[in-house]
Design a protein around this motif. Sequence first.
Motif, short mmCIF file in Angstrom:
data_model
loop_
_atom_site.label_atom_id
_atom_site.label_comp_id
_atom_site.label_asym_id
_atom_site.label_seq_id
_atom_site.Cartn_x
_atom_site.Cartn_y
_atom_site.Cartn_z
N GLY A 101 0.82 -1.19 0.00
CA GLY A 101 0.00 0.00 0.00
C GLY A 101 0.86 1.25 0.00
N ARG A 102 0.44 2.24 0.73
CA ARG A 102 1.14 3.51 0.79
C ARG A 102 2.57 3.31 1.30
NH1 ARG A 102 -0.67 8.79 4.42
NH2 ARG A 102 1.11 10.12 3.85
N THR A 103 3.50 4.03 0.74
CA THR A 103 4.89 3.92 1.16
C THR A 103 5.35 5.22 1.81
OG1 THR A 103 5.68 4.63 -1.01
CG2 THR A 103 5.42 2.26 -0.66
N PHE A 104 6.40 5.11 2.60
CA PHE A 104 6.99 6.26 3.28
C PHE A 104 8.49 6.24 3.03
CE2 PHE A 104 3.09 7.07 5.47
CZ PHE A 104 2.53 5.83 5.67
N SER A 105 9.10 7.39 3.10
CA SER A 105 10.52 7.44 2.82
C SER A 105 11.34 6.90 3.99
CB SER A 105 10.95 8.88 2.50
OG SER A 105 10.63 9.73 3.58
N ARG A 106 10.94 7.19 5.20
CA ARG A 106 11.67 6.73 6.38
C ARG A 106 10.65 6.31 7.43
NH1 ARG A 106 16.17 10.90 8.14
NH2 ARG A 106 17.23 9.02 8.83
N TYR A 107 10.81 5.12 7.94
CA TYR A 107 9.85 4.63 8.92
C TYR A 107 10.48 3.52 9.76
CZ TYR A 107 9.26 1.22 5.15
OH TYR A 107 9.48 0.30 4.16
N THR A 108 9.76 3.12 10.74
CA THR A 108 10.21 2.07 11.65
C THR A 108 9.19 0.94 11.62
OG1 THR A 108 11.30 3.68 13.10
CG2 THR A 108 10.75 1.53 14.06
N MET A 109 9.67 -0.26 11.68
CA MET A 109 8.77 -1.41 11.77
C MET A 109 9.10 -2.21 13.02
SD MET A 109 7.90 -2.71 7.97
CE MET A 109 6.43 -3.49 8.66
N GLY A 110 8.08 -2.80 13.58
CA GLY A 110 8.29 -3.53 14.81
C GLY A 110 7.46 -4.79 14.91
N TRP A 111 7.84 -5.60 15.87
CA TRP A 111 7.08 -6.80 16.24
C TRP A 111 6.62 -6.64 17.69
CZ3 TRP A 111 5.56 -10.42 12.89
CH2 TRP A 111 6.27 -10.59 11.70
N PHE A 112 5.36 -6.93 17.91
CA PHE A 112 4.80 -6.95 19.25
C PHE A 112 4.12 -8.30 19.45
CE2 PHE A 112 5.12 -2.51 20.69
CZ PHE A 112 5.56 -1.93 19.52
N ARG A 113 3.83 -8.64 20.69
CA ARG A 113 3.12 -9.89 20.95
C ARG A 113 2.13 -9.70 22.08
NH1 ARG A 113 8.10 -13.56 23.49
NH2 ARG A 113 8.28 -12.44 25.48
N GLN A 114 1.11 -10.53 22.05
CA GLN A 114 0.09 -10.48 23.09
C GLN A 114 -0.34 -11.89 23.45
OE1 GLN A 114 -3.31 -8.04 22.14
NE2 GLN A 114 -3.81 -7.78 24.29
N ALA A 115 -0.13 -12.23 24.71
CA ALA A 115 -0.56 -13.52 25.23
C ALA A 115 -1.95 -13.37 25.84
CB ALA A 115 0.43 -14.01 26.28
N PRO A 116 -2.70 -14.45 25.94
CA PRO A 116 -4.05 -14.37 26.50
C PRO A 116 -4.03 -13.76 27.90
CG PRO A 116 -3.72 -16.49 25.46
CD PRO A 116 -2.38 -15.81 25.45
N GLY A 117 -4.89 -12.78 28.10
CA GLY A 117 -4.99 -12.15 29.41
C GLY A 117 -3.90 -11.15 29.72
N LYS A 118 -3.03 -10.88 28.77
CA LYS A 118 -1.94 -9.95 29.00
C LYS A 118 -1.99 -8.80 28.00
CE LYS A 118 1.32 -13.21 31.07
NZ LYS A 118 2.72 -13.72 31.04
N GLU A 119 -1.29 -7.72 28.32
CA GLU A 119 -1.23 -6.60 27.40
C GLU A 119 -0.25 -6.89 26.26
OE1 GLU A 119 -2.24 -2.97 30.54
OE2 GLU A 119 -0.29 -3.05 29.56
N ARG A 120 -0.47 -6.20 25.17
CA ARG A 120 0.44 -6.32 24.04
C ARG A 120 1.78 -5.71 24.44
NH1 ARG A 120 -1.96 -5.16 18.14
NH2 ARG A 120 -3.55 -6.45 19.17
N GLU A 121 2.86 -6.40 24.10
CA GLU A 121 4.18 -5.93 24.51
C GLU A 121 5.16 -5.88 23.36
OE1 GLU A 121 5.89 -8.57 27.41
OE2 GLU A 121 6.04 -10.24 26.00
N PHE A 122 6.12 -4.99 23.51
CA PHE A 122 7.16 -4.82 22.50
C PHE A 122 8.07 -6.05 22.46
CE2 PHE A 122 10.33 -2.82 20.00
CZ PHE A 122 11.57 -3.16 20.54
#
Length: 125
Positions: free
Chosen positions: A26-47
Amino acid sequence: QVQLVESGGGLVQAGGSLRLSCAPSGRTFSRYTMGWFRQAPGKEREFVAAIRWSGGNTYHADSVKGRFTISRDVVKNLLYLQMNSLKPEDTARYYCALCRNYYSDPLTLGNYDYWGQGTQVTVSS
């Protein structure tokens, strides 16, 4: 708009490895950051990990340092998360995310603008 599609999740025994992939489109950007997060059942999403797309600087959560590695293929426009020495506590849904602001804190969930649907990783003991 940006679409992010993750793949590579699955069921693996403790000590095993998996490689997750994320394909942005889709749309592109010249400079950006990509990341991975995870979420276990009953827990908050974390970096988990992040990478500055143009410079290649990487960041990893303490809980995964030495076991997980984030990388990208600029030519193929793919994001990866290589996960080794997996533990049952790594079981979670893993999400790929994109942050448009190159200078934002890459560890902060709220700084990310686009998210994938996630891919499930289950580690059995």
